[in-house]
Design an enzyme around this catalytic site. Sequence first.
Site, short mmCIF file in Angstrom:
data_model
loop_
_atom_site.label_atom_id
_atom_site.label_comp_id
_atom_site.label_asym_id
_atom_site.label_seq_id
_atom_site.Cartn_x
_atom_site.Cartn_y
_atom_site.Cartn_z
N LYS A 201 0.82 -1.21 0.00
CA LYS A 201 0.00 0.00 0.00
C LYS A 201 0.86 1.27 0.00
CE LYS A 201 -2.97 3.09 0.48
NZ LYS A 201 -4.15 3.41 -0.29
N CYS A 255 -3.09 10.96 1.18
CA CYS A 255 -2.45 9.68 0.86
C CYS A 255 -1.06 9.90 0.29
CB CYS A 255 -3.31 8.93 -0.14
SG CYS A 255 -5.04 8.96 0.33
N ARG A 322 -7.87 18.33 2.37
CA ARG A 322 -6.73 17.91 3.21
C ARG A 322 -5.40 18.09 2.50
NH1 ARG A 322 -8.66 12.16 5.18
NH2 ARG A 322 -9.23 12.08 3.00
N1 SAJ Z 1 -1.05 15.08 -8.99
C1 SAJ Z 1 -0.11 15.79 -9.74
N2 SAJ Z 1 0.28 15.30 -10.97
C2 SAJ Z 1 -0.24 14.14 -11.46
C3 SAJ Z 1 -1.18 13.41 -10.70
C4 SAJ Z 1 -1.55 13.91 -9.46
O1 SAJ Z 1 0.38 16.85 -9.33
O2 SAJ Z 1 0.13 13.77 -12.59
C5 SAJ Z 1 -1.47 15.59 -7.66
C6 SAJ Z 1 -2.98 15.82 -7.56
O3 SAJ Z 1 -3.34 17.08 -8.07
C7 SAJ Z 1 -3.20 15.70 -6.07
C8 SAJ Z 1 -2.17 14.63 -5.66
O4 SAJ Z 1 -1.22 14.58 -6.70
O5 SAJ Z 1 -2.90 16.90 -5.40
C9 SAJ Z 1 -2.73 13.24 -5.42
O6 SAJ Z 1 -3.75 12.96 -6.32
P1 SAJ Z 1 -3.97 11.56 -7.04
O7 SAJ Z 1 -5.16 11.72 -7.91
O8 SAJ Z 1 -2.73 11.11 -7.68
O9 SAJ Z 1 -4.22 10.51 -5.85
P2 SAJ Z 1 -5.13 10.50 -4.53
O10 SAJ Z 1 -4.32 11.03 -3.40
O11 SAJ Z 1 -6.45 11.13 -4.76
O12 SAJ Z 1 -5.36 8.91 -4.36
C10 SAJ Z 1 -4.22 8.07 -4.19
C11 SAJ Z 1 -4.34 6.87 -5.17
N3 SAJ Z 1 -3.07 6.14 -5.19
C12 SAJ Z 1 -2.45 5.83 -6.36
O13 SAJ Z 1 -2.86 6.17 -7.45
C13 SAJ Z 1 -1.22 5.01 -6.25
C14 SAJ Z 1 -5.46 5.95 -4.72
O14 SAJ Z 1 -5.50 4.78 -5.54
C15 SAJ Z 1 -5.29 5.55 -3.26
O15 SAJ Z 1 -6.35 4.71 -2.81
C16 SAJ Z 1 -5.31 6.83 -2.44
O16 SAJ Z 1 -4.17 7.63 -2.85
C17 SAJ Z 1 -5.20 6.46 -0.95
O17 SAJ Z 1 -6.23 6.57 -0.26
O18 SAJ Z 1 -4.15 5.99 -0.52
#
Ligand code: SAJ
Length: 406
Positions: A201, A255, A322
């Site tokens: 995870k 996360c 958050r």
């Molecule tokens: N972000 C970027 N560039 C990108 C992708 C995302 O700057 O190319 C930023 C987003 O804007 C955001 C942050 O990263 O601020 C995180 O967003 P995200 O959409 O990548 O992920 P989360 O935090 O919403 O969800 C993640 C997911 N993990 C993975 O993809 C490995 C999800 O599957 C998990 O269940 C979740 O964390 C968790 O609860 O752990």
Amino acid sequence: MVNVIGLGYIGLPTALMMASHGVEVVGTNHSQGKVDMLKAGKTTFEEDGLDELFQAALDGGIQFTTEYQVADVYIVSVQTPYDKFTKKVEMQYVTAAIGDVLKVAPKGAIIVVESTVSPGSIDKYVRPYVTEKGFKIGEDIHLVHAPERIIPGNMIYELLHNDRTIGADDPDIGEKIKVLYATFCGGNIVVTDIKTAEMTKVVENTFRAVNIAFANELAKICRHDGMDVYEIIKICNMHPRVNILQPGPGVGGHCISVDPWFLVGDYPSLAKVIDESMKTNDSMPDFVLNRIYEIMKEKGMTDITRVGLYGLTYKENVDDMRESPTLQLLESQERHLATGLKVYDPYITNDVVPNQYHDLSEFLNAVDFVIIMVKHNEIKGNMERLADKVVLDCHNICSLPGVYHI
Ligand code: SAJ
């Protein structure tokens, strides 16, 4: 019967999903307010498809209470923050919930921890805690770790379709929990040991954090030398083995901006790339703030109160703030004793920061310079209204002429 403990972003959809697939479920939360809201038929946060799922779970007989239940299976999905100084996971909410479970759990009950924990946490914190309370693990009580994997914004689909990991001491117990999750999960369900499940995870979220950091670092390098990072990433991604993520104003959410720190906290002399990546991501709100000042200077703008941040949530089309990059940027601005930036987010209806607007038109009338911090669909559908503004687009979604990028 399944008792889901903690009805937050993960616990609630999980409880609803099980209840709508024929499982007898009681959801427990310590907040009377939240339980009252759920009992009144209202969901506690916005997510596509959540209301429909809620109705299906009500039809399936789900109940909500502040009390812990006598159940065969307990699913613990409470928060696991990290200590900002030591970077280690804080397990007190998990152990407190397990303590309350143990007061009512019948012999042989299974406790499934869904909350994200750092590798080894169940060995280090949960096992001794359960044993001290006089329970024999493997006889009186069984421990399982089934980390959640769903992404806010697409939770319901991902609950139904993502593969899952079940970590258990005893493979038979793992199989039992696999059968429970298979009531709604159409993906593959892998049964492994607890520590492996814990590590997978954290590693999944770390992989994403490091890859986002790489994109952010490229953005900084390209800014330094006047190159177009988006064009470069687009071309590189045409290579069959390259898949670079997108730079942005920072990384938020509970996360990706948190879990990798667990590895840095536990393995400080080993987790070097991860440490630097997290620092790079954390530096982005400040980087954006500097860009704002740079652009104001270039444009001869002096009044910061005519500058507005679009978006307060940690990413698009969710209402979750958050660790949001906008909040980090505002904090940083306060530390520099400079305030006055205006803020607007269609998903945040209550007042959380100074100078916050609740109407897009009023916000746009009040500013000359807009920074797109979050790429909500709302702004994507209203791009032409930014035509007479200076725009800093942190997500490369705006095709108006003269737009600035990070
Ligand atoms: N972000 C970027 N560039 C990108 C992708 C995302 O700057 O190319 C930023 C987003 O804007 C955001 C942050 O990263 O601020 C995180 O967003 P995200 O959409 O990548 O992920 P989360 O935090 O919403 O969800 C993640 C997911 N993990 C993975 O993809 C490995 C999800 O599957 C998990 O269940 C979740 O964390 C968790 O609860 O752990």
